[in-house]
Design a protein around this motif. Structure first.
Motif, mmCIF file in Angstrom:
data_model
loop_
_atom_site.group_PDB
_atom_site.id
_atom_site.type_symbol
_atom_site.label_atom_id
_atom_site.label_comp_id
_atom_site.label_asym_id
_atom_site.label_seq_id
_atom_site.Cartn_x
_atom_site.Cartn_y
_atom_site.Cartn_z
ATOM 1 N N ASN A 246 -48.957 32.132 -19.671
ATOM 2 C CA ASN A 246 -49.502 33.486 -19.494
ATOM 3 C C ASN A 246 -51.024 33.540 -19.621
ATOM 4 N N GLN B 283 -43.328 33.494 -24.795
ATOM 5 C CA GLN B 283 -44.714 33.934 -25.020
ATOM 6 C C GLN B 283 -45.272 33.312 -26.309
ATOM 7 N N TYR C 223 -53.256 34.005 -13.123
ATOM 8 C CA TYR C 223 -52.414 34.820 -12.241
ATOM 9 C C TYR C 223 -52.853 34.637 -10.791
ATOM 10 N N TYR D 50 -45.120 32.226 -11.110
ATOM 11 C CA TYR D 50 -44.246 33.334 -11.486
ATOM 12 C C TYR D 50 -43.168 33.515 -10.423
ATOM 13 N N ALA E 131 -48.097 30.332 -13.830
ATOM 14 C CA ALA E 131 -47.568 31.050 -14.991
ATOM 15 C C ALA E 131 -47.669 30.208 -16.252
#
Ligand SMILES: [Zn+2]
Length: 294
Positions: free
Chosen positions: A271, A235, A276, A218, A281
């Motif tokens: 995602n 997404q 994370y 990210y 990412a």
């Protein structure tokens, strides 16, 4: 061609991926569902304590604890490091033949449909993956080289692979994905049975593979704090082509960040909730067509 004598199905390597947890428990209670005449099948829960607590892991990610050197390192004593050594003893006991095929069941919060993750591109796995792709057209096949995947549970066997289904939240069951996973496991077992009796008929001599290139973090500031999110345009677009100039991130300040690579890539694990903490990412893959040799 060698005969496959044994298959292990593993669920709950990550304790909050309930598809694999409940499917493995169903198989444990009804072993006839996964039994076939020509080989033995065993079913194993990967991380019992994490399953009990519905967490991915207790101390560290079990599916990164299987590097050969780590399995031999007596100084590694966290819950998962010890569990990895136990699983090695179960699936590949010292001085004995290990299990031939390992099927490790996972789920993802990314829109990866039904994905087969290979750590080896050997003849058996490629043909099995081609067969499974022909059984259902939402099956996709990914490959990451052993330098990335030698810490995975399924790396205990050269014929190991993972099934990854999504999108589904952690700690949640999705009936459609549960049934699709069950069908895929059954198809894999039927394939192995046919392989043992030399009755394999592959429908095509080609297979499409998404080969891992790199993991992308990210946007972060100098303190390592996250500064943006997956762009809404990206997404749930796993496996779709990403070209130079396409939007990938949206910062909290509203700035749009684009992909600047020269080559078309196919992002997966977009995602993924569990990544994370790993600073991932998404993963970029390259789409390849492989011709299977008889
Ligand atoms: Zn997982």
């Amino acid at each position: 061609m060698v005969k496959i004598n044994s298959v292990a199905i593993v669920g709950g390597t990550h304790g909050n991926e309930l598809t694999g947890v409940f499917l493995a428990q169903k198989f444990q209670r009804n072993l006839e569902l996964v039994s076939r005449p020509s080989f033995n099948t065993q079913v194993l829960l990967g991380n019992p304590l994490a399953i009990e607590q519905c967490r991915r892991y207790i101390d560290k990610d079990l599916n990164r604890c299987f590097k050969p050197n780590d399995l031999e390192n007596a100084a590694l004593t966290s819950y998962e490091e010890q569990r990895a050594k136990q699983i090695q003893q179960i699936l590949r006991p010292s001085n004995q033949l290990g299990v031939d095929v390992i099927i490790d069941l996972h789920s993802t919060t990314s829109n990866m449909g039904i994905s087969i993750l290979l750590s080896h591109k050997n003849h058996f796995l490629l043909n099995l993956a081609q067969y499974l792709s022909s059984v259902s057209d939402d099956v996709r096949v990914c490959y990451s080289s052993s330098s990335q995947s030698d810490s995975y549970l399924d790396s205990l066997s050269d014929l190991g692979f993972a099934i990854e289904v999504g999108p589904v939240a952690q700690g949640v069951l999705n009936a459609e994905l549960f049934q699709k996973t069950e069908r895929l496991v059954n198809a894999a077992l039927d394939y192995i049975e046919a392989y043992n009796s030399r009755q394999i008929v592959n429908t095509s001599n080609k297979i499409t593979i998404y080969q891992f290139i790199s993991a992308i973090d990210y946007p972060k500031n100098a303190h390592g704090e996250i500064q943006g999110m997956i762009h809404p345009n990206l997404q749930f677009k796993d496996y779709e082509p990403l070209n130079k100039g396409d939007l990938i991130f949206l910062t909290f300040a509203g700035e749009e960040i684009t992909y600047e690579g020269e080559f078309t890539v196919y992002p997966i694990f977009i995602n993924e909730a569990a990544y994370y903490e790993k600073g991932v990412a998404m993963c970029f893959t390259e789409k390849q067509e492989i011709v299977l040799i008889e």
